[in-house]
Design a protein around this motif. Structure first.
Motif, short mmCIF file in Angstrom:
data_model
loop_
_atom_site.label_atom_id
_atom_site.label_comp_id
_atom_site.label_asym_id
_atom_site.label_seq_id
_atom_site.Cartn_x
_atom_site.Cartn_y
_atom_site.Cartn_z
N UNK A 1 0.84 -1.20 0.00
CA UNK A 1 0.00 0.00 0.00
C UNK A 1 0.87 1.25 0.00
N UNK A 2 0.24 2.38 -0.25
CA UNK A 2 0.96 3.65 -0.26
C UNK A 2 1.57 3.92 1.11
N UNK A 3 0.84 3.63 2.17
CA UNK A 3 1.33 3.85 3.53
C UNK A 3 2.54 2.96 3.83
N UNK A 4 2.50 1.71 3.38
CA UNK A 4 3.63 0.81 3.61
C UNK A 4 4.89 1.28 2.89
N UNK A 5 4.74 1.69 1.65
CA UNK A 5 5.89 2.17 0.87
C UNK A 5 6.44 3.44 1.51
N UNK A 6 5.56 4.33 1.91
CA UNK A 6 5.99 5.58 2.54
C UNK A 6 6.75 5.30 3.83
N UNK A 7 6.30 4.33 4.61
CA UNK A 7 6.97 3.98 5.87
C UNK A 7 8.36 3.41 5.60
N UNK A 8 8.48 2.54 4.60
CA UNK A 8 9.78 1.95 4.24
C UNK A 8 10.75 3.04 3.80
N UNK A 9 10.26 3.98 2.99
CA UNK A 9 11.11 5.08 2.51
C UNK A 9 11.56 5.96 3.68
N UNK A 10 10.62 6.32 4.56
CA UNK A 10 10.95 7.17 5.71
C UNK A 10 11.97 6.51 6.63
N UNK A 11 11.82 5.21 6.87
CA UNK A 11 12.77 4.49 7.72
C UNK A 11 14.15 4.43 7.09
N UNK A 12 14.21 4.24 5.78
CA UNK A 12 15.50 4.19 5.09
C UNK A 12 16.20 5.54 5.16
N UNK A 13 15.44 6.61 4.97
CA UNK A 13 16.03 7.95 5.03
C UNK A 13 16.49 8.27 6.45
N UNK A 14 15.69 7.89 7.44
CA UNK A 14 16.02 8.15 8.84
C UNK A 14 17.31 7.45 9.26
N UNK A 15 17.52 6.23 8.80
CA UNK A 15 18.70 5.46 9.19
C UNK A 15 19.89 5.73 8.27
N UNK A 16 19.68 6.51 7.21
CA UNK A 16 20.73 6.82 6.24
C UNK A 16 21.35 5.54 5.66
N UNK A 17 20.51 4.54 5.45
CA UNK A 17 20.99 3.26 4.94
C UNK A 17 20.67 3.09 3.47
N UNK A 18 19.99 1.99 3.17
CA UNK A 18 19.59 1.71 1.80
C UNK A 18 18.08 1.56 1.74
N UNK A 19 17.52 1.91 0.61
CA UNK A 19 16.09 1.74 0.35
C UNK A 19 15.92 0.45 -0.41
N UNK A 20 15.13 -0.47 0.13
CA UNK A 20 14.87 -1.75 -0.53
C UNK A 20 13.36 -1.91 -0.70
N UNK A 21 12.94 -2.07 -1.94
CA UNK A 21 11.53 -2.28 -2.26
C UNK A 21 11.39 -3.54 -3.12
#
Length: 74
Positions: free
Chosen positions: A21-41
């Motif tokens: 869902x849009x909310x799930x994708x947004x949460x994954x993106x926000x967590x990746x940005x917060x941790x300064x790691x990698x974005x995995x989808x």
């Protein structure tokens, strides 16, 4: 869900269709940005897209749009 990912210094954006869902994708993106790691989808076919957060230019999350067939009057 259609997700478009702009990557710095790349001439084209990455586009994937996600079953999340849009909310799930947004949460994954926000967590990746917060941790300064990698974005995995994951896309609908189970393929994994991995992008380092420091290379992200933008992310667009939108509902899938059905392609129009034939001629339409607007």
């Amino acid at each position: 869900m259609e997700v478009k990912i702009g990557v710095q210094f790349a001439p084209r954006e990455l586009v994937l269709e996600s079953a999340q869902s849009q909310a799930e994708v947004e949460k994954i993106v926000a967590e990746a940005i917060e941790t300064q790691g990698i974005l995995t989808l994951l896309d609908e076919k189970g393929r994994r897209v991995i992008v380092p957060v420091d290379k992200l230019a933008y992310i667009e999350i939108a509902e899938r749009t059905a392609g129009a067939v034939g001629f339409t009057a607007r």
